[in-house]
Design an enzyme around this catalytic site. Structure first.
Site, mmCIF file in Angstrom:
data_model
loop_
_atom_site.group_PDB
_atom_site.id
_atom_site.type_symbol
_atom_site.label_atom_id
_atom_site.label_comp_id
_atom_site.label_asym_id
_atom_site.label_seq_id
_atom_site.Cartn_x
_atom_site.Cartn_y
_atom_site.Cartn_z
ATOM 1 N N GLY A 1 0.787 -1.234 0.000
ATOM 2 C CA GLY A 1 0.000 0.000 0.000
ATOM 3 C C GLY A 1 0.811 1.271 0.000
ATOM 4 N N THR A 2 1.998 1.262 -0.636
ATOM 5 C CA THR A 2 2.745 2.523 -0.687
ATOM 6 C C THR A 2 2.057 3.531 -1.604
ATOM 7 O OG1 THR A 2 4.262 1.842 -2.447
ATOM 8 C CG2 THR A 2 4.927 1.368 -0.177
ATOM 9 N N ARG B 1 -6.365 -8.930 -7.764
ATOM 10 C CA ARG B 1 -7.438 -9.787 -8.268
ATOM 11 C C ARG B 1 -7.929 -9.232 -9.607
ATOM 12 N NH1 ARG B 1 -7.169 -14.353 -6.284
ATOM 13 N NH2 ARG B 1 -9.278 -14.789 -7.026
ATOM 14 N N LEU C 1 -10.734 -8.299 -12.096
ATOM 15 C CA LEU C 1 -12.131 -7.911 -11.910
ATOM 16 C C LEU C 1 -12.949 -8.358 -13.109
ATOM 17 C CD1 LEU C 1 -11.294 -4.368 -10.560
ATOM 18 C CD2 LEU C 1 -12.407 -6.193 -9.242
ATOM 19 N N ASN D 1 -6.315 2.670 -12.436
ATOM 20 C CA ASN D 1 -5.298 1.715 -11.987
ATOM 21 C C ASN D 1 -3.919 2.321 -12.198
ATOM 22 O OD1 ASN D 1 -4.172 -0.901 -11.257
ATOM 23 N ND2 ASN D 1 -3.727 -1.212 -13.442
ATOM 24 N N HIS E 1 0.039 1.092 -13.041
ATOM 25 C CA HIS E 1 0.801 -0.067 -13.518
ATOM 26 C C HIS E 1 2.259 0.364 -13.704
ATOM 27 C CE1 HIS E 1 1.494 -3.906 -15.467
ATOM 28 N NE2 HIS E 1 2.154 -3.262 -16.408
ATOM 29 N N GLU F 1 5.730 6.464 -9.277
ATOM 30 C CA GLU F 1 4.318 6.110 -9.045
ATOM 31 C C GLU F 1 3.718 6.989 -7.965
ATOM 32 O OE1 GLU F 1 3.331 1.930 -8.690
ATOM 33 O OE2 GLU F 1 5.230 1.364 -9.604
HETATM 34 C C1 GRF Z 1 2.858 -1.020 -7.705
HETATM 35 O O1 GRF Z 1 4.077 -1.238 -8.379
HETATM 36 C C2 GRF Z 1 1.737 -0.820 -8.679
HETATM 37 O O2 GRF Z 1 2.139 -0.156 -9.850
HETATM 38 C C3 GRF Z 1 1.320 -2.231 -8.997
HETATM 39 O O3 GRF Z 1 1.426 -2.910 -7.772
HETATM 40 C C4 GRF Z 1 2.395 -2.268 -6.952
HETATM 41 C C5 GRF Z 1 1.710 -1.925 -5.663
HETATM 42 O O4 GRF Z 1 2.599 -1.425 -4.713
HETATM 43 N N1 GRF Z 1 0.003 -2.262 -9.577
HETATM 44 P P1 GRF Z 1 2.048 -0.789 -3.384
HETATM 45 O O5 GRF Z 1 1.155 -1.822 -2.692
HETATM 46 O O6 GRF Z 1 1.291 0.455 -3.738
HETATM 47 O O7 GRF Z 1 3.272 -0.483 -2.558
#
Ligand code: GRF
Length: 221
Positions: free
Chosen positions: A14-15, A93, A95, A109, A111, A176
């Site tokens: 969950g960063t 998961r 969807l 989302n 990615h 991100e």
């Molecule tokens: C991230 O790299 C995101 O792009 C991908 O899953 C990872 C989740 O990381 N979909 P976090 O749980 O937000 O730290």
């Protein structure tokens, strides 16, 4: 002006959720996180939400007979919380098409690649294997086909000599954490519209940021 009510779906650390929570804690940010749902009770991201005072739900996919029933429970929880937008943040998961269509253009989302390259799992390892010099990440509206849909924001990160998947993933993750709050802000401000496969962002100004060329011309002996 009323803030956009967003729900966040997580499965793990969950960063990215933390980046959204931090952004939403700043005065005048145009969105608030009203619910965090995890499909796993062990997800460390749940504690991040609790610390921020955001309601959490654990909806364990193993408690449901099929994907449609699980997605139905997700939808109910999100609607009950008044969510107007749903953010996937490391939600592991797939969807159903029915769920995705019911949140069309209200489901986003993040990615860890410059889509449409390197969809699916281990995007950073895919980028290394392909030998790209510039990697990155994408926030996009979700369509039923995995890791596809209109692109809202992208951020780039260089691939360095000696990188492995972990070091590249860490560098991309820093980006991100900047682009997800930016995308949510743009949507909250009502600037984002979707026309077919293409997003338009109203009120943008000519970019002040530079071009990323890698290796940099001035960094070669
Ligand atoms: C991230 O790299 C995101 O792009 C991908 O899953 C990872 C989740 O990381 N979909 P976090 O749980 O937000 O730290």
């Amino acid at each position: 002006m009323a803030r956009l009510k967003a729900g966040v779906l997580i499965s793990g650390s969950g960063t990215n959720l933390q980046a959204l929570l931090d952004a939403a804690g700043v005065p005048n940010y145009p969105a608030e996180i009203v619910l965090v749902v995890s499909n796993s009770g062990d997800a460390p991201g749940l504690e991040r939400a609790r610390t921020a005072g955001v309601p959490t739900r654990v909806i364990d996919h193993r408690d449901f007979s099929d994907r449609a029933a699980f997605d139905g429970a997700l939808g109910s929880a999100l609607r009950d919380a008044g969510c107007e937008l749903v953010c996937l943040a490391g939600f592991m998961r797939l969807l159903t098409a029915g769920f995705v269509e019911s949140w069309r253009d209200r489901l986003i989302n993040i990615h860890p690649s410059l889509l449409p390259s390197f969809k699916g799992l281990d995007a950073q390892a895919q980028a290394l294997a392909a030998g790209v010099r510039i990697a990155g990440c994408t926030v996009h509206f979700v369509r039923p086909e995995m890791d596809s849909g209109p692109i809202i924001v992208q951020g780039a990160a260089p691939v360095l000599e000696g990188d492995d998947a972990a070091s590249l993933a860490a560098r991309i993750l820093q980006v991100e954490h900047r682009i997800y709050p930016l995308a949510l802000r743009l949507i909250g401000e009502g600037r984002v519209s979707v026309d077919g496969d293409v997003v338009t962002i109203a009120g943008g100004r000519p970019a002040a940021t530079g071009t990323l060329i890698w290796p940099a011309e001035n960094a070669l002996a």
